[in-house]
Design an enzyme around this catalytic site. Structure first.
Site, PDB file in Angstrom:
ATOM      1  N   CYS A   1       0.810  -1.218   0.000  1.00 36.52           N
ATOM      2  CA  CYS A   1       0.000   0.000   0.000  1.00 36.52           C
ATOM      3  C   CYS A   1       0.846   1.273   0.000  1.00 36.52           C
ATOM      4  CB  CYS A   1      -0.955   0.002   1.187  1.00 36.52           C
ATOM      5  SG  CYS A   1      -0.193  -0.409   2.771  1.00 36.52           S
TER       6      CYS A   1
ATOM      7  N   HIS B   1      -2.791   6.308   4.672  1.00 34.69           N
ATOM      8  CA  HIS B   1      -1.358   6.527   4.822  1.00 34.69           C
ATOM      9  C   HIS B   1      -0.996   7.902   4.251  1.00 34.69           C
ATOM     10  CE1 HIS B   1      -1.089   2.531   6.118  1.00 34.69           C
ATOM     11  NE2 HIS B   1      -0.500   1.944   5.081  1.00 34.69           N
TER      12      HIS B   1
END
Length: 335
Positions: free
Chosen positions: A128, A241
């Site tokens: 990711c 994130h």
């Protein structure tokens, strides 16, 4: 169109979103099958108005399946996905096990779609933290060739699985009330803290999460000369994130050019008005499939450097959305 699509790990955080996306985006499949561990087998999940019973994941369960989308731990992917390939299925894998296998394509559809279209067997979706960074790099690399990247990540607890968010919530409650809490997903308290280690120790003092960003970036772009210096940090944010990224290119790219390049790239949204306090934040990017970029500015220490801030939902574009986009790419080519 694929006749039968199997989702492996359908009850997990990423698997749940994969199912939502397949339904929302009207993915062309005549049948959806759900595969999971023995403890989940027999449960039912609603999909497109119908109740689908979860089947146990076994080596023999892939008969008649055309496409597999899997979100499982590495050891599960290593054990079972070759059986899916053997049964004749295309496989899109979210785990980290197959990514760096030279026989396996590592794909972000906006960057290297041909790798997926030419692949046989397993197609891997990147980590990711890598996915959002390489998508941000793509227009700069096309325009001026990226030579070096320095990236610091600020990664959400959802990246550690469902237990990661439990640790954040329960640990925060305990910290505020002065109680003890035994963390499960993290080796240190995550509440009101920042942990500068994600993954195990690897070469030269870097962690496994950091080295994924190095190797996966080079593989996706097909360029082993790109230098990447990563530092990965876990922070007490439940989802999305964030990354502070500095790139150095062969030719200088102005801030204005960079904004235009980013804005013209599918999958990227520019949010950049420092005076107005407008920039990407986890709280505003949660639930989106886009990669958001802001704080775009020249590097004061390098004539060919550009710095920016990047935020993306790690469960979506960082995982589920990227996998479904790969599936859509394959489905369009199969018409």
């Amino acid at each position: 169109m694929f006749n039968t699509v199997a989702v492996v790990g359908a009850t997990g955080a990423v698997g749940t979103i994969i199912l939502q996306l397949l339904e929302q985006r009207s993915f062309p499949a005549a049948q959806i099958r759900l595969l999971a561990s023995a403890r989940s087998a027999g449960k039912q999940i609603e999909f497109a108005g119908k109740q689908i019973t979860i089947e146990e994941l076994t080596h023999d369960c892939f008969e008649g399946v055309d496409l597999v989308i899997a979100s499982t731990p590495d050891d599960t992917a290593a054990e079972f996905l070759p059986s899916a390939v053997k049964a004749g299925a295309k496989v899109i894998d979210e785990s980290g096990y197959w990514r760096m296998n030279p026989e396996v394509a590592l794909v972000v559809p906006e960057i290297n779609p041909d790798a997926a279209l030419n692949a046989e067997g397993i197609i891997a979706s990147p980590n990711c933290s890598t996915t959002q960074m390489v998508l941000a790099m793509k227009p700069l690399h096309d325009a001026a060739r990226v030579r070096r990247v320095v990236v610091s990540t600020y990664q959400a607890t959802s990246g550690a699985g469902l237990q990661g968010n439990v640790d954040l919530q329960e640990g925060s409650k305990a910290a505020l009330s002065g109680d003890d809490y035994e963390y499960s997903a993290f080796s240190h308290a995550i509440a009101f803290n920042a942990i500068p280690q994600i993954g195990s120790e690897k070469e030269s003092g870097y962690t496994s999460e950091e080295m994924k960003m190095v190797y996966e970036t080079r593989k996706i772009f097909g360029d082993d000369t790109i230098q990447v210096c990563p530092t990965c940090v876990r922070i007490p944010v439940s989802n999305c994130h964030s990354e502070s990224i500095l790139v150095e290119t062969e030719q200088p790219v102005s801030v204005e050019q960079a904004k235009e390049l980013f804005a013209a790239t599918p999958g990227i949204t520019v949010v950049d008005d420092l005076a107005a306090g407008s920039y990407p934040m986890p709280s505003t990017c949660d639930g989106s499939d886009e990669v958001f970029i802001g704080r775009i500015r020249k590097d004061l220490s390098s004539p060919n450097g550009l710095a920016f801030w990047c935020v993306s939902d790690n469960l979506r574009k960082g995982a589920a959305t990227n996998a479904v986009q790969i599936a859509e790419l394959l489905a369009a080519a199969d018409k």
